[in-house]
Enzyme design. Sequence first.
Site, PDB file in Angstrom:
ATOM      1  N   TYR A 112      -2.226  -0.896  10.369  1.00 16.69           N
ATOM      2  CA  TYR A 112      -2.177  -1.047   8.911  1.00 16.69           C
ATOM      3  C   TYR A 112      -0.868  -0.469   8.373  1.00 16.69           C
ATOM      4  O   TYR A 112      -0.132  -1.141   7.641  1.00 16.69           O
ATOM      5  CB  TYR A 112      -3.380  -0.331   8.280  1.00 16.69           C
ATOM      6  CG  TYR A 112      -3.532  -0.585   6.793  1.00 16.69           C
ATOM      7  CD1 TYR A 112      -3.934  -1.823   6.316  1.00 16.69           C
ATOM      8  CD2 TYR A 112      -3.262   0.421   5.865  1.00 16.69           C
ATOM      9  CE1 TYR A 112      -4.077  -2.062   4.950  1.00 16.69           C
ATOM     10  CE2 TYR A 112      -3.409   0.192   4.510  1.00 16.69           C
ATOM     11  CZ  TYR A 112      -3.818  -1.049   4.056  1.00 16.69           C
ATOM     12  OH  TYR A 112      -3.945  -1.281   2.694  1.00 16.69           O
ATOM     13  N   SER A 138       0.868  -1.184   0.000  1.00 12.30           N
ATOM     14  CA  SER A 138       0.000   0.000   0.000  1.00 12.30           C
ATOM     15  C   SER A 138       0.899   1.225   0.000  1.00 12.30           C
ATOM     16  O   SER A 138       2.067   1.145   0.424  1.00 12.30           O
ATOM     17  CB  SER A 138      -0.858   0.014   1.273  1.00 12.30           C
ATOM     18  OG  SER A 138      -1.521   1.260   1.414  1.00 12.30           O
TER      19      SER A 138
HETATM   20  P1  NAP Z   1     -11.001  -6.615   0.047  1.00 13.45           P
HETATM   21  O1  NAP Z   1     -11.908  -6.317  -1.085  1.00 13.45           O
HETATM   22  O2  NAP Z   1     -11.493  -6.467   1.426  1.00 13.45           O
HETATM   23  O3  NAP Z   1     -10.407  -8.085  -0.168  1.00 13.45           O
HETATM   24  C1  NAP Z   1      -9.523  -8.614   0.788  1.00 13.45           C
HETATM   25  C2  NAP Z   1      -9.300 -10.078   0.489  1.00 13.45           C
HETATM   26  O4  NAP Z   1      -8.454 -10.603   1.526  1.00 13.45           O
HETATM   27  C3  NAP Z   1     -10.584 -10.853   0.490  1.00 13.45           C
HETATM   28  O5  NAP Z   1     -10.581 -11.879  -0.494  1.00 13.45           O
HETATM   29  C4  NAP Z   1     -10.594 -11.450   1.900  1.00 13.45           C
HETATM   30  O6  NAP Z   1     -11.359 -12.645   1.903  1.00 13.45           O
HETATM   31  C5  NAP Z   1      -9.109 -11.722   2.136  1.00 13.45           C
HETATM   32  N1  NAP Z   1      -8.829 -11.823   3.560  1.00 13.45           N
HETATM   33  C6  NAP Z   1      -9.067 -10.884   4.505  1.00 13.45           C
HETATM   34  N2  NAP Z   1      -8.795 -11.378   5.711  1.00 13.45           N
HETATM   35  C7  NAP Z   1      -8.383 -12.673   5.531  1.00 13.45           C
HETATM   36  C8  NAP Z   1      -8.001 -13.718   6.402  1.00 13.45           C
HETATM   37  N3  NAP Z   1      -8.003 -13.565   7.736  1.00 13.45           N
HETATM   38  N4  NAP Z   1      -7.655 -14.918   5.866  1.00 13.45           N
HETATM   39  C9  NAP Z   1      -7.684 -15.102   4.538  1.00 13.45           C
HETATM   40  N5  NAP Z   1      -8.039 -14.145   3.652  1.00 13.45           N
HETATM   41  C10 NAP Z   1      -8.398 -12.941   4.154  1.00 13.45           C
HETATM   42  O7  NAP Z   1      -9.689  -5.706  -0.044  1.00 13.45           O
HETATM   43  P2  NAP Z   1      -8.841  -5.122  -1.269  1.00 13.45           P
HETATM   44  O8  NAP Z   1      -9.048  -3.678  -1.242  1.00 13.45           O
HETATM   45  O9  NAP Z   1      -9.026  -5.895  -2.514  1.00 13.45           O
HETATM   46  O10 NAP Z   1      -7.369  -5.386  -0.677  1.00 13.45           O
HETATM   47  C11 NAP Z   1      -6.440  -6.310  -1.217  1.00 13.45           C
HETATM   48  C12 NAP Z   1      -5.043  -5.876  -0.793  1.00 13.45           C
HETATM   49  O11 NAP Z   1      -4.778  -4.586  -1.328  1.00 13.45           O
HETATM   50  C13 NAP Z   1      -4.855  -5.764   0.712  1.00 13.45           C
HETATM   51  O12 NAP Z   1      -3.592  -6.254   1.084  1.00 13.45           O
HETATM   52  C14 NAP Z   1      -4.933  -4.278   0.958  1.00 13.45           C
HETATM   53  O13 NAP Z   1      -4.262  -3.885   2.121  1.00 13.45           O
HETATM   54  C15 NAP Z   1      -4.304  -3.755  -0.292  1.00 13.45           C
HETATM   55  N6  NAP Z   1      -4.646  -2.360  -0.589  1.00 13.45           N
HETATM   56  C16 NAP Z   1      -5.943  -2.000  -0.807  1.00 13.45           C
HETATM   57  C17 NAP Z   1      -6.227  -0.668  -1.073  1.00 13.45           C
HETATM   58  C18 NAP Z   1      -7.637  -0.182  -1.333  1.00 13.45           C
HETATM   59  O14 NAP Z   1      -7.855   1.026  -1.355  1.00 13.45           O
HETATM   60  N7  NAP Z   1      -8.610  -1.044  -1.560  1.00 13.45           N
HETATM   61  C19 NAP Z   1      -5.196   0.279  -1.097  1.00 13.45           C
HETATM   62  C20 NAP Z   1      -3.904  -0.141  -0.871  1.00 13.45           C
HETATM   63  C21 NAP Z   1      -3.636  -1.456  -0.622  1.00 13.45           C
HETATM   64  P3  NAP Z   1     -12.220 -13.159   3.158  1.00 13.45           P
HETATM   65  O15 NAP Z   1     -12.778 -11.963   3.854  1.00 13.45           O
HETATM   66  O16 NAP Z   1     -13.225 -14.041   2.516  1.00 13.45           O
HETATM   67  O17 NAP Z   1     -11.251 -13.936   3.992  1.00 13.45           O
END
Ligand code: NAP
Length: 260
Positions: free
Chosen positions: A158, A145
């Site tokens: 985070y 991130s």
């Molecule tokens: P998201 O839509 O909430 O998806 C997160 C994924 O991680 C889901 O498939 C979730 O599945 C899985 N996950 C969460 N907790 C888990 C656990 N305890 N065990 C196994 N799987 C788990 O989030 P996203 O925005 O796509 O984020 C993906 C990555 O991008 C993350 O690392 C996040 O920090 C990073 N990121 C996101 C943003 C943003 O603005 N969206 C910005 C910068 C970085 P389940 O809940 O089914 O387990």
Amino acid sequence: MGVLAGKVCLVTGAGRGIGRSIAIAFAQEGARVAVTARSTAELEEVVGAIRSAGGQALAIVADLADGAAPTRIVEQVRAAWGPIQVLVNNAGIGSSANPKPVVSFDDDFWNLSLQINLTAPYLLTKAVLPEMLQARSGRIITVASINGKIGSLHGAAYAASKHGVLGLMRTLAMETAREGITVNSICPGPVHTAMNDKRLAYDSTRLGKSFDDLAAGLTPIGRRLEPDEIAPLAVYLASDASAAMTGQSINLDGGIVMTG
Ligand code: NAP
């Protein structure tokens, strides 16, 4: 033939959001893609989408809060297809799940955030490395991130976990640079996913501003990114074309961070 034809890939957190987009893009490039998360229904939807387009996918339900899960996931992929050639550490837990200032931060949430965002990538990486070293080939990609480079208001765990994972991956890149393995991180800004929706809802209430106005003001480009705008960089980092790039932490953030 796609640029990832036949490659055995594992994408964590691939049930929705950024991980889902990466898994589908990998499959479109010919990869065999194992997807993991806790939500069975979301994984089944992704696997169904990949298979119905003629691709190969495997769902593994696992909770990365369980320290034994990474080894089990890697073993299941190996049993199906052989050694993992591309690991994408994408699963993450956001600040939005329990935002608080440091003075009143929840200690259990601190530990959980570090477990999912830092320790799980460490354990998964450790589990795939021996076979990558043996093959003198491999790709390790981490979705970190921009909060791995700058602070996150009310999101200390985070930001600390994302800063930490960049340090881990930079160190690993040094250790594997001569071994045919590349180790790179993608640092997204705000991406239109469930995680970021929740964070925006929190900020909207906290600041008394509308969700849409906040979303538009988050980046110099005037909008959030879409998950499909992250996936092409992951495809490049997974492909042979990126063999000379390692140890990088690439901002993909609509122009928020311009200093490296
Ligand atoms: P998201 O839509 O909430 O998806 C997160 C994924 O991680 C889901 O498939 C979730 O599945 C899985 N996950 C969460 N907790 C888990 C656990 N305890 N065990 C196994 N799987 C788990 O989030 P996203 O925005 O796509 O984020 C993906 C990555 O991008 C993350 O690392 C996040 O920090 C990073 N990121 C996101 C943003 C943003 O603005 N969206 C910005 C910068 C970085 P389940 O809940 O089914 O387990």
